[in-house]
Design an enzyme around this catalytic site. Structure first.
Site, PDB file in Angstrom:
ATOM      1  N   ILE A  51       0.838  -1.202   0.000  1.00  0.00           N
ATOM      2  CA  ILE A  51       0.000   0.000   0.000  1.00  0.00           C
ATOM      3  C   ILE A  51       0.876   1.257   0.000  1.00  0.00           C
ATOM      4  O   ILE A  51       1.572   1.555   0.978  1.00  0.00           O
ATOM      5  CB  ILE A  51      -0.987  -0.002   1.185  1.00  0.00           C
ATOM      6  CG1 ILE A  51      -1.764  -1.333   1.234  1.00  0.00           C
ATOM      7  CG2 ILE A  51      -1.920   1.206   1.097  1.00  0.00           C
ATOM      8  CD1 ILE A  51      -2.453  -1.750  -0.074  1.00  0.00           C
ATOM      9  N   THR A  52       0.805   1.954  -1.122  1.00  0.00           N
ATOM     10  CA  THR A  52       1.576   3.190  -1.294  1.00  0.00           C
ATOM     11  C   THR A  52       1.042   4.272  -0.362  1.00  0.00           C
ATOM     12  O   THR A  52      -0.177   4.444  -0.243  1.00  0.00           O
ATOM     13  CB  THR A  52       1.476   3.665  -2.754  1.00  0.00           C
ATOM     14  OG1 THR A  52       1.997   2.643  -3.586  1.00  0.00           O
ATOM     15  CG2 THR A  52       2.261   4.954  -2.974  1.00  0.00           C
ATOM     16  N   ARG A  64      30.875  14.259 -23.142  1.00  0.00           N
ATOM     17  CA  ARG A  64      31.819  13.147 -23.015  1.00  0.00           C
ATOM     18  C   ARG A  64      32.617  12.981 -24.303  1.00  0.00           C
ATOM     19  O   ARG A  64      32.052  12.783 -25.378  1.00  0.00           O
ATOM     20  CB  ARG A  64      31.035  11.864 -22.707  1.00  0.00           C
ATOM     21  CG  ARG A  64      31.855  10.605 -22.695  1.00  0.00           C
ATOM     22  CD  ARG A  64      32.746  10.524 -21.483  1.00  0.00           C
ATOM     23  NE  ARG A  64      33.398   9.225 -21.398  1.00  0.00           N
ATOM     24  CZ  ARG A  64      34.411   8.973 -20.593  1.00  0.00           C
ATOM     25  NH1 ARG A  64      34.892   9.931 -19.798  1.00  0.00           N
ATOM     26  NH2 ARG A  64      34.949   7.780 -20.554  1.00  0.00           N
ATOM     27  N   GLN A  91      27.785   7.641 -34.944  1.00  0.00           N
ATOM     28  CA  GLN A  91      26.455   7.293 -35.434  1.00  0.00           C
ATOM     29  C   GLN A  91      25.775   6.248 -34.536  1.00  0.00           C
ATOM     30  O   GLN A  91      24.550   6.269 -34.363  1.00  0.00           O
ATOM     31  CB  GLN A  91      26.541   6.767 -36.863  1.00  0.00           C
ATOM     32  CG  GLN A  91      25.219   6.828 -37.585  1.00  0.00           C
ATOM     33  CD  GLN A  91      25.310   6.419 -39.033  1.00  0.00           C
ATOM     34  OE1 GLN A  91      25.959   5.426 -39.366  1.00  0.00           O
ATOM     35  NE2 GLN A  91      24.683   7.178 -39.899  1.00  0.00           N
ATOM     36  N   GLN A 150      23.521   2.720 -20.371  1.00  0.00           N
ATOM     37  CA  GLN A 150      24.521   2.241 -21.346  1.00  0.00           C
ATOM     38  C   GLN A 150      25.283   3.420 -21.962  1.00  0.00           C
ATOM     39  O   GLN A 150      26.503   3.367 -22.123  1.00  0.00           O
ATOM     40  CB  GLN A 150      23.801   1.434 -22.438  1.00  0.00           C
ATOM     41  CG  GLN A 150      24.737   0.655 -23.353  1.00  0.00           C
ATOM     42  CD  GLN A 150      25.427  -0.499 -22.635  1.00  0.00           C
ATOM     43  OE1 GLN A 150      24.969  -0.948 -21.594  1.00  0.00           O
ATOM     44  NE2 GLN A 150      26.554  -0.940 -23.172  1.00  0.00           N
ATOM     45  N   GLY A 157      27.873   4.648 -19.764  1.00  0.00           N
ATOM     46  CA  GLY A 157      28.928   3.667 -19.475  1.00  0.00           C
ATOM     47  C   GLY A 157      29.084   3.443 -17.979  1.00  0.00           C
ATOM     48  O   GLY A 157      28.102   3.410 -17.233  1.00  0.00           O
ATOM     49  N   GLU A 165      -0.083  -1.609 -10.368  1.00  0.00           N
ATOM     50  CA  GLU A 165      -1.411  -1.454 -10.997  1.00  0.00           C
ATOM     51  C   GLU A 165      -1.638  -2.550 -12.049  1.00  0.00           C
ATOM     52  O   GLU A 165      -2.250  -2.314 -13.097  1.00  0.00           O
ATOM     53  CB  GLU A 165      -1.611  -0.046 -11.543  1.00  0.00           C
ATOM     54  CG  GLU A 165      -1.701   0.951 -10.393  1.00  0.00           C
ATOM     55  CD  GLU A 165      -2.576   2.142 -10.669  1.00  0.00           C
ATOM     56  OE1 GLU A 165      -3.449   2.066 -11.545  1.00  0.00           O
ATOM     57  OE2 GLU A 165      -2.402   3.165  -9.976  1.00  0.00           O
ATOM     58  N   THR A 218       0.602  -6.266 -13.285  1.00  0.00           N
ATOM     59  CA  THR A 218       1.825  -6.549 -14.063  1.00  0.00           C
ATOM     60  C   THR A 218       1.508  -6.412 -15.552  1.00  0.00           C
ATOM     61  O   THR A 218       0.340  -6.472 -15.956  1.00  0.00           O
ATOM     62  CB  THR A 218       2.313  -7.986 -13.812  1.00  0.00           C
ATOM     63  OG1 THR A 218       1.282  -8.891 -14.283  1.00  0.00           O
ATOM     64  CG2 THR A 218       2.582  -8.248 -12.331  1.00  0.00           C
TER      65      THR A 218
HETATM   66  C1  LIG Z   1       1.430   5.332  -8.802  1.00  0.00           C
HETATM   67  C2  LIG Z   1       0.479   4.398  -8.229  1.00  0.00           C
HETATM   68  C3  LIG Z   1       1.126   3.284  -7.512  1.00  0.00           C
HETATM   69  C4  LIG Z   1       0.140   2.582  -6.732  1.00  0.00           C
HETATM   70  C5  LIG Z   1       0.703   1.460  -5.970  1.00  0.00           C
HETATM   71  C6  LIG Z   1       0.383   0.204  -6.595  1.00  0.00           C
HETATM   72  C7  LIG Z   1      -1.073  -0.091  -6.414  1.00  0.00           C
HETATM   73  C8  LIG Z   1      -1.462  -1.264  -7.174  1.00  0.00           C
HETATM   74  O1  LIG Z   1      -0.688  -1.928  -7.756  1.00  0.00           O
HETATM   75  S1  LIG Z   1      -3.100  -1.528  -7.178  1.00  0.00           S
HETATM   76  C9  LIG Z   1      -3.287  -3.239  -7.377  1.00  0.00           C
HETATM   77  C10 LIG Z   1      -2.924  -3.737  -8.695  1.00  0.00           C
HETATM   78  N1  LIG Z   1      -3.678  -4.902  -8.926  1.00  0.00           N
HETATM   79  C11 LIG Z   1      -4.184  -5.157 -10.087  1.00  0.00           C
HETATM   80  O2  LIG Z   1      -4.041  -4.429 -11.053  1.00  0.00           O
HETATM   81  C12 LIG Z   1      -5.021  -6.388 -10.131  1.00  0.00           C
HETATM   82  C13 LIG Z   1      -4.679  -7.241 -11.290  1.00  0.00           C
HETATM   83  N2  LIG Z   1      -5.794  -8.103 -11.576  1.00  0.00           N
HETATM   84  C14 LIG Z   1      -6.851  -7.696 -12.296  1.00  0.00           C
HETATM   85  O3  LIG Z   1      -6.879  -6.594 -12.876  1.00  0.00           O
HETATM   86  C15 LIG Z   1      -8.036  -8.627 -12.402  1.00  0.00           C
HETATM   87  O4  LIG Z   1      -8.032  -9.456 -11.252  1.00  0.00           O
HETATM   88  C16 LIG Z   1      -8.008  -9.483 -13.695  1.00  0.00           C
HETATM   89  C17 LIG Z   1      -7.888  -8.567 -14.894  1.00  0.00           C
HETATM   90  C18 LIG Z   1      -6.864 -10.464 -13.682  1.00  0.00           C
HETATM   91  C19 LIG Z   1      -9.398 -10.156 -13.863  1.00  0.00           C
HETATM   92  O5  LIG Z   1      -9.724 -10.895 -12.775  1.00  0.00           O
HETATM   93  P1  LIG Z   1     -10.939 -11.974 -12.771  1.00  0.00           P
HETATM   94  O6  LIG Z   1     -10.963 -12.523 -11.418  1.00  0.00           O
HETATM   95  O7  LIG Z   1     -10.781 -12.888 -13.951  1.00  0.00           O
HETATM   96  O8  LIG Z   1     -12.202 -11.054 -12.948  1.00  0.00           O
HETATM   97  P2  LIG Z   1     -13.186 -10.852 -14.207  1.00  0.00           P
HETATM   98  O9  LIG Z   1     -13.950 -12.132 -14.365  1.00  0.00           O
HETATM   99  O10 LIG Z   1     -12.472 -10.302 -15.392  1.00  0.00           O
HETATM  100  O11 LIG Z   1     -14.145  -9.736 -13.654  1.00  0.00           O
HETATM  101  C20 LIG Z   1     -15.032  -9.968 -12.596  1.00  0.00           C
HETATM  102  C21 LIG Z   1     -16.134  -8.938 -12.643  1.00  0.00           C
HETATM  103  O12 LIG Z   1     -15.548  -7.648 -12.375  1.00  0.00           O
HETATM  104  C22 LIG Z   1     -16.127  -6.668 -13.222  1.00  0.00           C
HETATM  105  N3  LIG Z   1     -15.086  -6.010 -14.012  1.00  0.00           N
HETATM  106  C23 LIG Z   1     -13.903  -6.521 -14.428  1.00  0.00           C
HETATM  107  N4  LIG Z   1     -13.218  -5.598 -15.084  1.00  0.00           N
HETATM  108  C24 LIG Z   1     -13.966  -4.492 -15.099  1.00  0.00           C
HETATM  109  C25 LIG Z   1     -13.788  -3.188 -15.630  1.00  0.00           C
HETATM  110  N5  LIG Z   1     -12.658  -2.846 -16.266  1.00  0.00           N
HETATM  111  N6  LIG Z   1     -14.768  -2.294 -15.454  1.00  0.00           N
HETATM  112  C26 LIG Z   1     -15.910  -2.620 -14.815  1.00  0.00           C
HETATM  113  N7  LIG Z   1     -16.131  -3.831 -14.286  1.00  0.00           N
HETATM  114  C27 LIG Z   1     -15.170  -4.757 -14.423  1.00  0.00           C
HETATM  115  C28 LIG Z   1     -17.118  -7.325 -14.100  1.00  0.00           C
HETATM  116  O13 LIG Z   1     -18.395  -7.058 -13.552  1.00  0.00           O
HETATM  117  C29 LIG Z   1     -16.808  -8.816 -13.994  1.00  0.00           C
HETATM  118  O14 LIG Z   1     -17.949  -9.569 -13.955  1.00  0.00           O
HETATM  119  P3  LIG Z   1     -18.768 -10.020 -15.267  1.00  0.00           P
HETATM  120  O15 LIG Z   1     -18.381 -11.452 -15.456  1.00  0.00           O
HETATM  121  O16 LIG Z   1     -20.166  -9.802 -14.844  1.00  0.00           O
HETATM  122  O17 LIG Z   1     -18.352  -9.180 -16.431  1.00  0.00           O
END
Ligand SMILES: CCCCCCCC(=O)SCCNC(=O)CCNC(=O)[C@H](O)C(C)(C)COP(=O)(O)OP(=O)(O)OC[C@H]1O[C@@H](n2cnc3c(N)ncnc32)[C@H](O)[C@@H]1OP(=O)(O)O
Length: 386
Positions: free
Chosen positions: A163-164, A274, A285, A343, A346, A370, A372
């Site tokens: 959690i950022t 450099r 080039q 690179q 160097g 957000e 991979t």
């Molecule tokens: C600078 C900022 C830095 C912040 C720090 C870092 C913070 C983070 O990294 S935040 C966390 C990052 N995590 C992620 O990105 C999660 C990655 N995983 C995912 O995106 C999803 O789990 C993914 C794409 C793998 C799909 O999962 P899956 O379990 O298969 O769900 P899926 O079946 O597609 O969707 C389930 C339901 O959610 C809903 N849904 C899914 N995607 C969407 C969408 N884009 N919009 C609206 N609804 C959606 C739908 O209702 C769907 O149901 P339905 O079957 O009725 O359409």
């Protein structure tokens, strides 16, 4: 022939160009001088927060009706891009303020918006986003954090990881299971406050890059919150979390663009200075071709990212594909360009005496967080353009 007005929206306006000038100057004067120390000491970039708050650039996305600047998605991208050009850690301040608060803006009640957007807009509070858990990263719907109804309250228990700004933020959007039988449809979103009894934080993670951005676990131990802190209806939390990421993956693309541009700008200057074999290495080039490739990739990433920002602003149906594509493409470009910058410098590039090694370490996270870049491909494949 009639003009293509949709295409015009992909192009920054004069106001966007003006904003870029303002942010670039601020970033160079107030943020860049501390970037190396923030990284070296792995400390929060307080100077950046102060400078961003003083100029109202810490959370520009907050709508005007809730006291914010009401900046559009492209303006938000430009702010993040220009800050990341000098310090990626600092760019997480405006980026995560958007990520944490967007679930409320997209799906929250008027009361929640009024209560939480004002302090965010004023710079009195920051917002974090709590989706991931120790055993639920890419499989976000596999989360275990539970919220159980108790009269007019919800009681939350669980652990959120990665959690950022945990510990620094006052407010946290927390996704939790309200019905374990329904997987993604049994997840709901809540606003949790730092001061709620039962909220505590883990030790800061020791990371490869973005060392100035605090990343900690958030522990929820019988956290009892009023029922009206639920964001949207029960069971809609996962959809809200995914909708949020559609918009905010573009801000990761912005970070990637910024760090790539920063590395190219530094390398461009270095190769003029450099000298080897009796002339600046910029005259070779082989070096020119590397710079041309770097600039070409950045430009392609910028076009994709700005187009995605325009789609985010308009709420286009194909935003899900475009946001994932921009994040995936721009972050790969950032990794390639920052590696090439090292690179070009160097042995010097490999040391902490020059900023490009920090930029290369910082760039790596944009391919991971957000979602991979492998998850982005899942998202794109499920939402291919018609
Ligand atoms: C600078 C900022 C830095 C912040 C720090 C870092 C913070 C983070 O990294 S935040 C966390 C990052 N995590 C992620 O990105 C999660 C990655 N995983 C995912 O995106 C999803 O789990 C993914 C794409 C793998 C799909 O999962 P899956 O379990 O298969 O769900 P899926 O079946 O597609 O969707 C389930 C339901 O959610 C809903 N849904 C899914 N995607 C969407 C969408 N884009 N919009 C609206 N609804 C959606 C739908 O209702 C769907 O149901 P339905 O079957 O009725 O359409």
């Amino acid at each position: 022939m009639a003009g293509n007005t949709d295409f015009d929206l992909y192009r920054p306006s004069e106001e966007h160009d003006e904003l870029r000038k303002v942010v670039r100057q601020l970033a160079e004067e107030k943020i860049a001088p501390h970037a190396a120390a923030v990284d070296e000491e792995a400390r929060f970039p307080q100077e950046a927060l102060d400078a961003l708050v003083a100029t109202d650039l810490h959370a520009v996305h907050v709508p005007e009706e809730y006291g914010g600047a009401g900046a559009d998605a492209l303006a938000t991208v430009i702010v993040i891009e220009e800050v990341a050009r000098v310090c990626v850690s600092s760019s997480l301040i405006p980026a995560v303020n958007k990520l944490g608060s967007l679930p409320v803006i997209l799906s929250g009640s008027e009361e929640l918006k009024k209560k939480y957007m004002g302090p965010l807009a004023k710079g009195d509070a920051m917002f974090s986003y709590c989706l991931s858990e120790p055993d639920a990263g890419s499989d976000a719907a596999g989360m275990k954090t539970r919220a159980v109804r108790d009269g007019d309250f919800w009681v939350l228990n669980g652990v959120k990881r990665w959690i950022t700004n945990a510990g620094v933020s006052e407010y946290y959007t927390v996704m939790a299971v309200t019905d374990p039988e329904k997987r993604s449809k049994g997840i709901s979103a809540f606003v949790v406050e730092k001061g709620d009894e039962g909220v505590s934080f883990g030790a800061p993670e020791k990371k490869l890059g973005i060392k100035g951005s605090p990343t900690r676990e958030v522990y929820l131990d019988n956290v009892r919150i009023p029922a009206d802190r639920m964001i949207g209806a029960e069971g809609t939390g996962f959809a809200t979390a995914m909708k949020t990421l559609d918009h905010t993956r573009i801000t990761i693309a912005a970070q990637a663009l910024g760090v790539a541009q920063g590395a190219l700008d530094y390398a461009k200057g270095y190769v003029q200075e450099r000298k080897q074999f009796g002339k600046p290495i910029a005259d070779f080039q082989g070096v020119q071709f590397m710079l041309a490739d770097m600039a070409m990739k950045i430009e392609a990433a910028r076009q994709l990212t700005y187009a995605a920002a325009a789609k985010s602003e308009r709420g286009d149906a194909d935003l899900t594909f475009q946001g994932a594509a921009a994040k995936c493409f721009a972050s790969d470009v950032a990794m390639e360009v920052t590696t090439d910058a090292v690179q070009l410098l160097g042995g010097y590039g490999y040391t902490r005496d020059y900023p490009v090694e920090r930029m290369m370490r910082d760039a790596k996270i944009t391919q991971i967080y957000e979602g991979t870049n492998q998850v982005q491909r899942i998202v794109m494949a499920r939402n291919l353009p018609k």
